[in-house]
Design a protein around this motif. Structure first.
Motif, PDB file in Angstrom:
ATOM      1  N   SER A   1     -10.428   4.615   3.432  1.00  0.00           N
ATOM      2  CA  SER A   1     -10.032   5.506   4.527  1.00  0.00           C
ATOM      3  C   SER A   1     -10.965   6.698   4.674  1.00  0.00           C
ATOM      4  O   SER A   1     -11.017   7.324   5.742  1.00  0.00           O
TER       5      SER A   1
ATOM      6  N   SER B   1       4.083   5.524  15.059  1.00  0.00           N
ATOM      7  CA  SER B   1       3.095   5.054  14.096  1.00  0.00           C
ATOM      8  C   SER B   1       3.014   3.546  14.177  1.00  0.00           C
ATOM      9  O   SER B   1       3.889   2.885  14.746  1.00  0.00           O
TER      10      SER B   1
ATOM     11  N   ALA C   1       1.192  -0.272  12.233  1.00  0.00           N
ATOM     12  CA  ALA C   1       0.663  -0.926  11.037  1.00  0.00           C
ATOM     13  C   ALA C   1      -0.157  -2.128  11.464  1.00  0.00           C
ATOM     14  O   ALA C   1       0.182  -2.802  12.452  1.00  0.00           O
TER      15      ALA C   1
ATOM     16  N   ASN D   1       9.105  -0.811   5.777  1.00  0.00           N
ATOM     17  CA  ASN D   1       7.901  -0.047   5.454  1.00  0.00           C
ATOM     18  C   ASN D   1       6.747  -0.609   6.272  1.00  0.00           C
ATOM     19  O   ASN D   1       6.928  -1.577   7.034  1.00  0.00           O
ATOM     20  N   PRO D   2       5.533  -0.035   6.159  1.00  0.00           N
ATOM     21  CA  PRO D   2       4.408  -0.557   6.928  1.00  0.00           C
ATOM     22  C   PRO D   2       4.080  -2.019   6.632  1.00  0.00           C
ATOM     23  O   PRO D   2       3.625  -2.744   7.536  1.00  0.00           O
TER      24      PRO D   2
ATOM     25  N   GLU E   1      -2.352  -0.880   0.360  1.00  0.00           N
ATOM     26  CA  GLU E   1      -2.159  -0.167   1.618  1.00  0.00           C
ATOM     27  C   GLU E   1      -3.098   1.026   1.643  1.00  0.00           C
ATOM     28  O   GLU E   1      -3.149   1.802   0.682  1.00  0.00           O
TER      29      GLU E   1
ATOM     30  N   GLU F   1      -4.680   4.651   3.201  1.00  0.00           N
ATOM     31  CA  GLU F   1      -4.153   5.861   3.811  1.00  0.00           C
ATOM     32  C   GLU F   1      -4.145   5.686   5.328  1.00  0.00           C
ATOM     33  O   GLU F   1      -5.010   5.028   5.888  1.00  0.00           O
ATOM     34  N   PRO F   2      -3.155   6.250   6.027  1.00  0.00           N
ATOM     35  CA  PRO F   2      -3.112   6.103   7.487  1.00  0.00           C
ATOM     36  C   PRO F   2      -4.370   6.656   8.148  1.00  0.00           C
ATOM     37  O   PRO F   2      -4.955   7.638   7.696  1.00  0.00           O
TER      38      PRO F   2
ATOM     39  N   HIS G   1      -5.645   8.154  11.755  1.00  0.00           N
ATOM     40  CA  HIS G   1      -5.082   8.756  12.964  1.00  0.00           C
ATOM     41  C   HIS G   1      -6.038   8.500  14.132  1.00  0.00           C
ATOM     42  O   HIS G   1      -7.172   8.970  14.135  1.00  0.00           O
TER      43      HIS G   1
ATOM     44  N   PRO H   1      -0.700   7.765  13.743  1.00  0.00           N
ATOM     45  CA  PRO H   1      -1.191   7.205  12.478  1.00  0.00           C
ATOM     46  C   PRO H   1      -1.009   5.689  12.444  1.00  0.00           C
ATOM     47  O   PRO H   1       0.029   5.165  12.847  1.00  0.00           O
TER      48      PRO H   1
ATOM     49  N   HIS I   1      -1.218   2.458   9.799  1.00  0.00           N
ATOM     50  CA  HIS I   1      -1.196   2.122   8.383  1.00  0.00           C
ATOM     51  C   HIS I   1      -1.853   0.758   8.169  1.00  0.00           C
ATOM     52  O   HIS I   1      -1.257  -0.263   8.505  1.00  0.00           O
TER      53      HIS I   1
ATOM     54  N   VAL J   1      -2.714  -2.438   6.141  1.00  0.00           N
ATOM     55  CA  VAL J   1      -2.182  -3.176   4.999  1.00  0.00           C
ATOM     56  C   VAL J   1      -3.141  -4.311   4.667  1.00  0.00           C
ATOM     57  O   VAL J   1      -3.514  -5.104   5.550  1.00  0.00           O
TER      58      VAL J   1
END
Length: 260
Positions: free
Chosen positions: A36, A58, A60, A110-111, A135, A137-138, A140, A147, A149, A151
């Motif tokens: 990230s 948000s 994913a 969850n994501p 996973e 970090e998000p 943006h 954000p 996410h 995975v």
């Protein structure tokens, strides 16, 4: 034509299991937290450069790698990542190459749950065939501040996938790592002061958020080869030569959007 892939099982297979990653992915998994912060991801990360992140919005995405599960550190010849081509009729990010994914719903645990659900909705992916291993970090996104996410997963038992929702994606395909790391398929593109890495795969142009993450993963995994970062090609001209069928961002009302 929409293909029928049966039903999903929300809430199942949502815990990360990095210890179950195949040998060739373990170096990447051990260093994935740094992805990230890689410069190619930071190019599309809006933290500190736009307005505040809007609450409750948000997403994913599933970065799903397939390839034989063996202990060697080098990727097997069949190693690939699953990508989609977003339908040109979509309101946002139309025509772009993307990881399967989308907005996180309130019903998602969850994501990981969201990424697997979205992958099923778009491609028919059976979540039981996937091992979620990490996973990030998000990130943006510049256009929205939302954000996202990312995975990371290993497709330990590849099965049938395809176009499950034509309104969202009109092509689903594997991008082989051997092609992604090939310097002949890598380039820098730029538009209106922004520059970033890109890939040419199956006559598509992969750029923006997806290309930034792919570039960071190749680097963190130790698979990257030297390629030309010094020459920047015009994004509009390069897209015109591709089969993306994206809008012309130079036209009034069209903005470059980096979500996918």
């Amino acid at each position: 034509m929409r293909m029928d892939f049966g039903t999903d099982r929300p809430g199942e297979n949502t815990r990360l299991a990095p210890e179950r990653a195949p040998g060739w992915m373990r170096h990447l998994v051990s260093r994935v937290e740094g992805a990230s912060e890689h410069p190619d991801v930071r190019r599309v990360d809006a933290r500190g450069r736009t307005g505040p992140v809007q609450p409750g919005r948000s997403a994913a995405v599933l970065m799903l790698f397939s390839g034989a599960d063996h202990l060697r550190s080098d990727p097997p010849r069949d190693a690939a990542v699953l990508l989609t081509h977003r339908s040109p009729t979509m309101r946002s990010h139309s025509g772009q190459i993307a990881f399967p994914g989308g907005r996180i719903d309130t019903t998602d645990l969850n994501p990981v749950d969201a990424a697997l659900r979205e992958a099923w909705e778009e491609t028919g992916l059976d979540r039981s065939s996937v091992t979620p291993v990490a996973e990030l970090e998000p990130v943006h996104i510049q256009a929205s501040g939302y954000p996202v996410h990312p995975v990371l997963g290993h497709w330990h038992t590849p099965g049938e996938v395809g176009v499950a929702s034509p309104a969202e994606a009109d092509d689903v395909f594997p991008a082989y790592l051997a092609d992604l790391v090939d310097p002949r398929n890598r380039l820098m593109v730029g538009w209106s002061g922004w520059t970033g890495p890109a890939f040419t795969i199956n006559d598509y142009l992969v750029w923006g958020f997806t290309a930034g993450l792919l570039s960071a993963l190749l680097h963190q995994g130790g698979w990257e080869e030297d390629w030309d970062r010094e020459t920047t090609l015009d994004l509009q001209d390069t897209l015109a030569k591709s089969r993306n069928n994206e809008p012309h961002y130079s036209e009034p009302g069209n903005r470059v959007r980096f979500l996918r």
